[in-house]
Each structure stands twice: as C-alpha cells, then as structure tokens.
Design a protein around this motif. Sequence first.
Motif, PDB file in Angstrom:
ATOM      1  N   VAL A   1      27.844  61.402  67.989  1.00  0.00           N
ATOM      2  CA  VAL A   1      26.594  61.015  68.618  1.00  0.00           C
ATOM      3  C   VAL A   1      26.452  59.499  68.513  1.00  0.00           C
ATOM      4  O   VAL A   1      26.405  58.950  67.419  1.00  0.00           O
ATOM      5  N   VAL A   2      26.399  58.844  69.671  1.00  0.00           N
ATOM      6  CA  VAL A   2      26.194  57.402  69.689  1.00  0.00           C
ATOM      7  C   VAL A   2      24.725  57.137  69.386  1.00  0.00           C
ATOM      8  O   VAL A   2      23.836  57.690  70.027  1.00  0.00           O
ATOM      9  N   LEU A   3      24.470  56.315  68.383  1.00  0.00           N
ATOM     10  CA  LEU A   3      23.100  55.990  68.011  1.00  0.00           C
ATOM     11  C   LEU A   3      22.597  54.880  68.928  1.00  0.00           C
ATOM     12  O   LEU A   3      23.126  53.768  68.924  1.00  0.00           O
ATOM     13  N   ASN A   4      21.619  55.216  69.725  1.00  0.00           N
ATOM     14  CA  ASN A   4      21.054  54.253  70.667  1.00  0.00           C
ATOM     15  C   ASN A   4      20.320  53.152  69.938  1.00  0.00           C
ATOM     16  O   ASN A   4      19.838  53.328  68.830  1.00  0.00           O
ATOM     17  N   GLY A   5      20.192  52.047  70.579  1.00  0.00           N
ATOM     18  CA  GLY A   5      19.319  51.002  70.081  1.00  0.00           C
ATOM     19  C   GLY A   5      19.978  49.939  69.251  1.00  0.00           C
ATOM     20  O   GLY A   5      19.369  48.930  68.973  1.00  0.00           O
ATOM     21  N   VAL A   6      21.241  50.128  68.850  1.00  0.00           N
ATOM     22  CA  VAL A   6      21.911  49.111  68.049  1.00  0.00           C
ATOM     23  C   VAL A   6      23.296  48.868  68.643  1.00  0.00           C
ATOM     24  O   VAL A   6      24.172  49.716  68.549  1.00  0.00           O
ATOM     25  N   TYR A   7      23.452  47.747  69.300  1.00  0.00           N
ATOM     26  CA  TYR A   7      24.730  47.350  69.859  1.00  0.00           C
ATOM     27  C   TYR A   7      25.031  45.930  69.424  1.00  0.00           C
ATOM     28  O   TYR A   7      24.138  45.127  69.240  1.00  0.00           O
ATOM     29  N   GLY A   8      26.274  45.629  69.253  1.00  0.00           N
ATOM     30  CA  GLY A   8      26.658  44.287  68.855  1.00  0.00           C
ATOM     31  C   GLY A   8      28.011  43.929  69.420  1.00  0.00           C
ATOM     32  O   GLY A   8      28.758  44.777  69.910  1.00  0.00           O
ATOM     33  N   LEU A   9      28.324  42.655  69.345  1.00  0.00           N
ATOM     34  CA  LEU A   9      29.628  42.193  69.792  1.00  0.00           C
ATOM     35  C   LEU A   9      30.685  42.526  68.751  1.00  0.00           C
ATOM     36  O   LEU A   9      30.432  42.461  67.556  1.00  0.00           O
ATOM     37  N   VAL A  10      31.859  42.889  69.218  1.00  0.00           N
ATOM     38  CA  VAL A  10      32.973  43.134  68.324  1.00  0.00           C
ATOM     39  C   VAL A  10      33.389  41.787  67.727  1.00  0.00           C
ATOM     40  O   VAL A  10      33.520  40.793  68.426  1.00  0.00           O
ATOM     41  N   SER A  11      33.546  41.753  66.408  1.00  0.00           N
ATOM     42  CA  SER A  11      33.924  40.500  65.755  1.00  0.00           C
ATOM     43  C   SER A  11      34.971  40.775  64.689  1.00  0.00           C
ATOM     44  O   SER A  11      35.147  41.906  64.243  1.00  0.00           O
ATOM     45  N   GLU A  12      35.642  39.735  64.282  1.00  0.00           N
ATOM     46  CA  GLU A  12      36.681  39.868  63.260  1.00  0.00           C
ATOM     47  C   GLU A  12      36.078  40.092  61.879  1.00  0.00           C
ATOM     48  O   GLU A  12      36.608  40.812  61.071  1.00  0.00           O
ATOM     49  N   ASP A  13      34.969  39.433  61.589  1.00  0.00           N
ATOM     50  CA  ASP A  13      34.344  39.588  60.277  1.00  0.00           C
ATOM     51  C   ASP A  13      33.271  40.669  60.340  1.00  0.00           C
ATOM     52  O   ASP A  13      33.207  41.436  61.290  1.00  0.00           O
ATOM     53  N   THR A  14      32.436  40.758  59.351  1.00  0.00           N
ATOM     54  CA  THR A  14      31.412  41.795  59.292  1.00  0.00           C
ATOM     55  C   THR A  14      30.314  41.512  60.309  1.00  0.00           C
ATOM     56  O   THR A  14      29.646  40.488  60.246  1.00  0.00           O
ATOM     57  N   SER A  15      30.130  42.424  61.233  1.00  0.00           N
ATOM     58  CA  SER A  15      29.115  42.260  62.271  1.00  0.00           C
ATOM     59  C   SER A  15      27.831  42.975  61.865  1.00  0.00           C
ATOM     60  O   SER A  15      27.770  43.657  60.844  1.00  0.00           O
ATOM     61  N   ARG A  16      26.812  42.830  62.675  1.00  0.00           N
ATOM     62  CA  ARG A  16      25.530  43.496  62.425  1.00  0.00           C
ATOM     63  C   ARG A  16      25.703  45.006  62.446  1.00  0.00           C
ATOM     64  O   ARG A  16      25.124  45.720  61.630  1.00  0.00           O
ATOM     65  N   VAL A  17      26.516  45.518  63.371  1.00  0.00           N
ATOM     66  CA  VAL A  17      26.749  46.962  63.455  1.00  0.00           C
ATOM     67  C   VAL A  17      27.466  47.460  62.201  1.00  0.00           C
ATOM     68  O   VAL A  17      27.155  48.531  61.685  1.00  0.00           O
ATOM     69  N   ASP A  18      28.415  46.669  61.681  1.00  0.00           N
ATOM     70  CA  ASP A  18      29.098  47.057  60.446  1.00  0.00           C
ATOM     71  C   ASP A  18      28.129  47.135  59.274  1.00  0.00           C
ATOM     72  O   ASP A  18      28.217  48.037  58.440  1.00  0.00           O
ATOM     73  N   ARG A  19      27.195  46.190  59.196  1.00  0.00           N
ATOM     74  CA  ARG A  19      26.207  46.217  58.110  1.00  0.00           C
ATOM     75  C   ARG A  19      25.280  47.424  58.240  1.00  0.00           C
ATOM     76  O   ARG A  19      24.925  48.056  57.247  1.00  0.00           O
ATOM     77  N   ILE A  20      24.900  47.771  59.475  1.00  0.00           N
ATOM     78  CA  ILE A  20      24.030  48.932  59.694  1.00  0.00           C
ATOM     79  C   ILE A  20      24.757  50.218  59.318  1.00  0.00           C
ATOM     80  O   ILE A  20      24.192  51.089  58.652  1.00  0.00           O
ATOM     81  N   THR A  21      26.016  50.362  59.717  1.00  0.00           N
ATOM     82  CA  THR A  21      26.758  51.580  59.372  1.00  0.00           C
ATOM     83  C   THR A  21      26.967  51.691  57.868  1.00  0.00           C
ATOM     84  O   THR A  21      26.876  52.789  57.311  1.00  0.00           O
ATOM     85  N   ALA A  22      27.217  50.581  57.206  1.00  0.00           N
ATOM     86  CA  ALA A  22      27.368  50.623  55.746  1.00  0.00           C
ATOM     87  C   ALA A  22      26.071  51.055  55.080  1.00  0.00           C
ATOM     88  O   ALA A  22      26.077  51.865  54.142  1.00  0.00           O
ATOM     89  N   ARG A  23      24.940  50.556  55.562  1.00  0.00           N
ATOM     90  CA  ARG A  23      23.636  50.933  54.991  1.00  0.00           C
ATOM     91  C   ARG A  23      23.342  52.417  55.237  1.00  0.00           C
ATOM     92  O   ARG A  23      22.857  53.116  54.340  1.00  0.00           O
ATOM     93  N   LEU A  24      23.631  52.914  56.429  1.00  0.00           N
ATOM     94  CA  LEU A  24      23.393  54.327  56.727  1.00  0.00           C
ATOM     95  C   LEU A  24      24.291  55.224  55.883  1.00  0.00           C
ATOM     96  O   LEU A  24      23.861  56.279  55.414  1.00  0.00           O
ATOM     97  N   ASN A  25      25.522  54.829  55.667  1.00  0.00           N
ATOM     98  CA  ASN A  25      26.416  55.616  54.814  1.00  0.00           C
ATOM     99  C   ASN A  25      25.954  55.597  53.366  1.00  0.00           C
ATOM    100  O   ASN A  25      26.085  56.595  52.650  1.00  0.00           O
ATOM    101  N   THR A  26      25.376  54.483  52.918  1.00  0.00           N
ATOM    102  CA  THR A  26      24.810  54.424  51.564  1.00  0.00           C
ATOM    103  C   THR A  26      23.631  55.374  51.441  1.00  0.00           C
ATOM    104  O   THR A  26      23.492  56.092  50.450  1.00  0.00           O
TER     105      THR A  26
END
Length: 125
Positions: A91-116
């Motif tokens: 299920v794609v979570l609507n409302g949070v999209y970001g640019l793909v980046s080499e380092d930690t992006s906003r989407v990566d931080r959101i997924t880490a927080r949700l997994n926590t």
Amino acid sequence: MLLALGCTEAAPDAARPFLFGAWAVVWAWLTWRACTMRIRLSPDGIHSHGLWRTRFVAWDDLLMVVADHDLPMVGLLWECPTALLADGDRVVLNGVYGLVSEDTSRVDRITARLNTLLARPELRA
C-alpha cells in the motif's frame, strides 16, 4: 490547466467569466489538497491523506514500511513510503513523496520513524 484555459478562451463571451471562476475554484481546491497531504498516526493505524483519496493501514496488518518508487516511469526521480502488509499486499502511503537521493532523504526518515513505532507499540498512542 492550459488546455482548460484554452477551452475557456474558445467559449462564448457570456460564459467566459463563469468558466474562469470555475477553473479558479478547481485550482484553489487542488492546491489546498496538495498542501494538506500528510500521514496521521493513531492507536488503530496509519491514516494516509493524499490528493485524491485517504488510505488506512492497521498496525496489526503492517509488517514494515519501506521507501519505494511510486511509478516505474518516474522511479528514478520520486520515492514514497510503501506499507508491506502481512497478506503480501503493498500500500503506497499517500501524502509523502520526496526526491530520490544518495543520502538520507525525508522519505527515508519517515519510514524509519514508522518502523520504530511499529516495533514499539507503547509509542503509538
């Protein structure tokens, strides 16, 4: 939007003011929806408010959240958080999209927080 304005210009003179007003209302509504897209957390699960629809993922059904590409044709540019469910669905979570980046992006931080939050139920409330 340009096509709509072109159709408005081709309309009869008496109808043009009404069409311009209608397009302005639609544009304002879409802008408002785009600005208010977000993920809300509750003790029951994740409420994902997007531009067109709202999705809900219950904590009990959720295995993990990963940063994924939304569409194959733009997968090199945009990424979004995707919920992996116990039954194998994605299920794609609507409302949070970001640019793909080499380092930690906003989407990566959101997924880490949700997994926590998924791993520690006492933090969800």
